[in-house]
Scaffold this active site. Structure first.
Site, PDB file in Angstrom:
ATOM      1  N   ASP A 195      -7.240   1.723   7.648  1.00  0.00           N
ATOM      2  CA  ASP A 195      -5.935   2.297   7.984  1.00  0.00           C
ATOM      3  C   ASP A 195      -6.065   3.811   8.137  1.00  0.00           C
ATOM      4  OD1 ASP A 195      -5.734   3.530   5.442  1.00  0.00           O
ATOM      5  OD2 ASP A 195      -4.789   1.769   4.579  1.00  0.00           O
ATOM      6  N   TYR A 216       5.807  -8.615   8.366  1.00  0.00           N
ATOM      7  CA  TYR A 216       5.613  -7.184   8.579  1.00  0.00           C
ATOM      8  C   TYR A 216       5.779  -6.821  10.053  1.00  0.00           C
ATOM      9  CZ  TYR A 216       2.966  -7.129   4.115  1.00  0.00           C
ATOM     10  OH  TYR A 216       2.559  -7.248   2.808  1.00  0.00           O
ATOM     11  N   ARG A 221      -4.332  -4.944   7.022  1.00  0.00           N
ATOM     12  CA  ARG A 221      -5.368  -3.994   7.434  1.00  0.00           C
ATOM     13  C   ARG A 221      -6.613  -4.730   7.925  1.00  0.00           C
ATOM     14  NH1 ARG A 221      -7.061  -0.857   2.660  1.00  0.00           N
ATOM     15  NH2 ARG A 221      -5.901  -2.311   1.354  1.00  0.00           N
ATOM     16  N   ASP A 258       0.835  -1.195   0.000  1.00  0.00           N
ATOM     17  CA  ASP A 258       0.000   0.000   0.000  1.00  0.00           C
ATOM     18  C   ASP A 258       0.873   1.248   0.000  1.00  0.00           C
ATOM     19  OD1 ASP A 258      -2.394  -1.371   0.008  1.00  0.00           O
ATOM     20  OD2 ASP A 258      -2.554  -1.408   2.186  1.00  0.00           O
TER      21      ASP A 258
END
Length: 310
Positions: free
Chosen positions: A82, A68, A174, A40
């Protein structure tokens, strides 16, 4: 200089993956390039970029798992899940301990069904969901099966929680954060995300855009670009004769039983979560990538996923 191979980029914030690829194409003056897994725009970190002939191996990079680190904020729900979206609800945040939050996060470890977030690149009728969402059209996508291997709390300073997640391709972090917030009863939204690993590529080997520009100006960038062979070195390999290599490159069938015999003879073990096998010639050239079958018994032909001409 003809540039081809895999460049591991540390993608900066507020740049889409496609924009990052276009910047690299212009800088290196390459015609063909593609990335190995979308990040993203607000996320940073590992973005493998396949250049030239290496675009042929993007499928193996896209299949890779991801790691992540990120931060989510409790008490807020946004339409994008987000910090880039609009706040649709605010809720009070209870005095939660790290152990309580971890217990909820642990409930998502394993194979799960996950629906892509409404603002995402997942497509419906040929258009990404974010375009439908911007038109005010709510699209209910079918859930996809993904796998979360680890999901753990790193630090808690309410209302913010730092975490690390190790997951399969196709997993939306997310959405994970959004679901955690719902189960905690107070909502949550992702406020920071950094990809540490994508498949075999890590942040330690990634270059920033500034480093790419500097090394290119100094004429030293080529040494940082992984060749196709290096980029696929995480896949276990068998060696075949020159004659067999020639036959494979000509598209002639290669039986699963012969493949099994070579695997057993050369004692090549299948690596966890890597369902492929490289075929090398006795000269060390990359000939093909095939599936590593669960069983080598019975009739049938090895399925060549990609054949490389010498």
């Amino acid at each position: 200089m003809k540039v081809e191979g895999v460049l591991v980029l540390d993608k900066p914030k507020d740049l889409s993956s496609t924009e990052a690829v276009e910047k690299i194409k212009r800088l290196l003056r390459v015609r063909k390039a593609g990335h190995g897994g979308t990040l993203d725009p607000f996320a940073t970190g590992v973005l493998p970029i396949c250049l030239g002939r290496a675009t042929k191996i993007a499928q193996f990079i896209l299949e890779g798992d991801k790691v992540y680190q990120g931060t989510f904020e409790l008490g807020i729900i946004t339409d994008t899940y987000d910090l880039t979206g609009e706040v649709v609800e605010r809720r009070p945040v209870p005095e939660l301990s790290a152990e309580e939050i971890q217990e909820v996060m642990q409930g998502f470890v394993g194979e799960i069904e996950q629906v892509p977030p409404p603002y995402s690149a997942a497509k419906y009728r040929g258009q990404p969901l974010y375009r439908w969402a911007r038109k005010g059209v709510k699209v209910e996508k079918e859930p996809k099966r993904v796998e979360v291997l680890e999901f753990r709390v790193l630090a808690v300073e309410l209302p913010r929680v730092e975490f690390e997640v190790y997951c399969s391709k196709g997993t939306y972090v997310r959405s994970l954060v959004h679901e955690v917030g719902l189960r905690l009863g107070c909502g949550a939204t992702l406020v920071a995300l950094r990809r540490l690993r994508k498949g075999p590529f890590t942040l330690e080997e990634a270059l920033t855009l500034e480093e790419v520009e500097r090394l290119q100006a100094e004429g030293r960038l080529e040494e940082k670009i992984l060749s196709v062979e290096e980029a696929l070195s995480f896949i276990p390999a068998i060696t075949v004769s020159r004659e067999m290599a020639r036959r494979i490159r000509q598209g002639r069938p290669f039986s699963v039983s012969v493949l099994g015999s070579l695997v057993r003879l050369q004692k090549v073990a299948r690596r966890p979560r890597v369902p492929w096998l490289r075929i090398l010639s006795e000269d060390g050239d990359l000939v093909a990538v095939t599936y590593y079958p669960e069983r080598f018994s019975g009739e049938g032909w090895a399925e060549m996923l990609r054949v490389f001409v010498s």
